[in-house]
Design an enzyme around this catalytic site. Structure first.
Site, PDB file in Angstrom:
ATOM      1  CG  ASP A 201      21.141 -19.054 -11.196  1.00  8.75           C
ATOM      2  OD1 ASP A 201      22.270 -18.620 -11.457  1.00  8.75           O
ATOM      3  OD2 ASP A 201      20.456 -19.720 -11.987  1.00  8.75           O
ATOM      4  CE  LYS A 223      23.397 -24.596 -14.376  1.00 11.90           C
ATOM      5  NZ  LYS A 223      22.484 -23.548 -14.779  1.00 11.90           N
ATOM      6  N   GLY A 254      23.139 -14.962  -9.025  1.00 14.22           N
ATOM      7  CA  GLY A 254      23.865 -14.521  -7.850  1.00 14.22           C
ATOM      8  C   GLY A 254      25.204 -13.926  -8.241  1.00 14.22           C
ATOM      9  CB  THR A 284      32.066 -10.968  -7.782  1.00 13.07           C
ATOM     10  OG1 THR A 284      32.453 -12.322  -7.531  1.00 13.07           O
ATOM     11  CG2 THR A 284      33.223 -10.054  -7.388  1.00 13.07           C
TER      12      THR A 284
END
Length: 417
Positions: A201, A223, A254, A284
Site C-alpha cells: 500500500d 488506494k 500501513g 496502529t
C-alpha cells in the site's frame, strides 16, 4: 564500451552522496523509481521523474509536491544540471540514450536494466540508528543484497541471519506501522526481506522497499484517497495467484493489517483458497500517531475510554455503522482515521449530539515521519483550521481533553498550527 572508449571495470568505489538541495533525475516512473524515491527524498534531493506513466505511489508523491513529474518520454537535454541520474524504463533504447547523455555531461548514472553499462551502481543498503550500511559486490546484486540482509540481522540482534533456508510459499500479512520505517516489527522486517513478491500500500513505509533484494517483484496496491485505487478483489487474487505459483508473498500494509486495513478480508480469501497465511500485527496509527504528537489517547483522571472510528462515510450515510449521536454523548477520546475530507461534518454531528464545541482537538498529518504536521484547535474550529493549513491525507484526528494534556509539554513539531 562507453561513448568515450572507457570500459567500466574493477571494483566499485563506494561513496556517500550529499544530495541535499541538488537535482536528481529518474528516467522512468515504474516500480524501480518507486523503490528508489524514498531514500532520495530522505536525502533532500530535488527529484524530477521523467515518464509518461507512473505508479500510483509515485503519482501521490507528485501530487503532494514531493517530486516533480514530467509526464512525457525522455528527451535529450532532460539531464541538464542534474548531479545524479537513475535510468529505469522498460525501453532499452531510451535507457541507452539517457545514459549516453549522462556520460556526455559527466553525470554519474545508474542503469537498472544493465548495471555494468552505467557509471554508478546502487548499493544494497540498510539503516542502523543514524548509520547507513551499503554493500556493492562487483555488480552481483543478489550477493550484495544477501550480504546486506546478513549485516542487518547481525546489527539488529547480534546474530547473523545468513544461512536461513528458503521461506515456504504462502502469504504474510505485515503491518508496517504508522510511517517511520523503524516502527515496523522485527518479525515484519525479517519476513519482508525474504519475500519473493511484495504487494504494498502507499501508506506502508516506502523506505522499506529500497531494502528489498533486486529480484523481488513489487506490486503497487495503493488506494489513493478519492483517486486511483486497486480493487480489493484484485489484491486478493494476486495474493493467491503468486502463492500458488510457489512464491512467498509479503502483503505490506500501513499501521496494523486489521485496523481498517481489510487484512482479515485477505486472510479469509487466502484461507478459502487453501493458501497459508502468517499474520504480523503492526503498530496502529490510531494510537502511535497521537503519541508522536504528544497526545496521549488516555490519561489518568482525564480519559477512561478511547473510540477509534473510520471516517470514510459521512454521518447519516445509509452504509455507515457509526452511531454519531452516541459518540457525541461520550466524554473520552475519539480518534478518527481517514477523516480529512469530512472533518467539518463529523465535528458538526458531534456538537449537535452534545459534545462541547470547545472540546480540544488535533489533526496530525503524516505522523511519525519527517513530514509530520500538527494543527490544534477547538472542535468547532478544527475543520476550518485544518483546511487553512492545507492538511492532506494521511492524517489522524484526535478529539477530547487529552489533546489539552498533550499541549502542556509544548509543541515539538517542526511545523504546525
Amino acid at each position: 564500451m562507453s561513448r568515450h572508449g572507457v570500459e567500466p571495470a574493477g571494483a566499485a568505489y563506494l561513496a556517500g552522496l550529499h544530495l541535499q538541495g541538488r537535482p536528481v533525475v529518474l528516467v522512468g516512473g515504474g516500480s524501480v523509481a518507486q523503490r528508489r524515491l524514498p531514500l532520495l527524498l530522505e536525502s533532500g534531493a530535488l527529484v524530477t521523474v521523467v515518464s509518461p506513466r507512473v505508479t500510483a505511489a509515485v503519482e501521490a508523491l507528485a501530487a503532494a509536491g514531493r517530486v516533480r513529474h514530467v509526464a512525457r518520454e525522455y528527451r535529450d537535454g532532460d539531464l541538464v544540471d542534474a548531479w545524479y541520474v537513475i535510468v529505469a524504463t522498460d525501453d532499452s533504447a531510451v535507457n541507452e540514450a539517457a545514459s549516453a547523455e549522462a556520460e556526455e555531461r559527466r553525470i554519474f548514472c545508474v542503469r537498472s536494466d544493465a548495471g555494468s553499462r552505467g557509471s554508478a551502481v546502487t548499493p544494497a543498503t540498510t539503516r542502523h540508528g543514524d548509520a547507513t550500511v551499503g554493500v556493492v559486490a562487483h555488480g552481483d546484486h543478489r550477493r550484495s543484497a544477501a550480504l546486506r540482509t546478513a549485516l542487518r540481522g547481525a546489527l539488529q540482534s547480534g546474530l547473523s541471519a545468513a544461512g536461513e533456508g528458503p521461506t515456504a510459499a504462502g502469504v504474510a500479512l505485515i503491518g508496517g506501522g504508522p510511517g517511520d520505517p523503524e516502527l515496523i516489527t522485527v518479525r515484519g522486517r525479517r519476513l519482508l526481506a525474504r519475500a519473493d513478491v511484495v504487494i504494498a500500500d502507499h501508506l506502508a513505509p516506502a523506505e522499506l522497499l529500497a531494502e528489498l533484494a533486486p529480484g523481488t517483484e513489487v506490486i503497487d496496491a495503493s488506494k489513493l484517497p478519492y483517486g486511483r485505487s486497486m480493487q480489493q478483489e484484485r489484491i486478493n487474487a494476486l495474493l493467491i495467484e503468486h502463492a500458488r505459483a510457489g512464491r512467498f508473498v509479503a502483503r505490506l500494509k500501513g499501521g496494523d493489517p486489521y485496523v481498517f486495513g481489510r487484512g482479515f478480508e485477505e486472510l479469509l480469501a487466502c484461507a478459502e483458497a487453501g493458501v497459508p497465511v502468517t499474520v504480523v500485527p503492526g503498530i496502529t496509527s490510531a494510537f502511535s500517531v497521537p503519541a508522536a504528537a504528544d497526545v496521549p489517547v488516555t490519561h489518568r483522571g482525564v480519559a477512561h475510554e478511547v473510540v477509534v472510528v473510520s471516517g470514510h462515510l459521512a454521518p447519516g450515510h445509509a452504509d455507515s455503522l457509526v452511531d454519531w449521536d452516541a459518540l457525541g454523548r461520550l466524554s473520552g477520546t475519539l480518534v478518527i482515521l481517514m477523516g480529512v475530507r469530512r472533518l467539518a461534518e463529523f465535528a458538526e454531528a458531534l456538537i449537535t449530539a452534545g459534545r462541547p464545541a470547545d472540546t480540544p482537538a488535533a489533526i496530525i498529518q503524516e505522523g511519525t515521519t519527517a513530514h509530520q504536521r500538527v494543527v490544534r484547535a477547538p472542535l468547532v474550529e478544527i475543520a476550518r483550521r485544518a483546511e487553512e493549513a492545507g492538511v492532506r491525507p494521511p492524517a489522524v484526528t484526535v478529539i477530547g481533553p487529552v489533546v489539552a494534556v498533550g499541549a502542556r509539554v509544548g509543541e515539538r513539531e517542526q511545523s504546525g498550527a
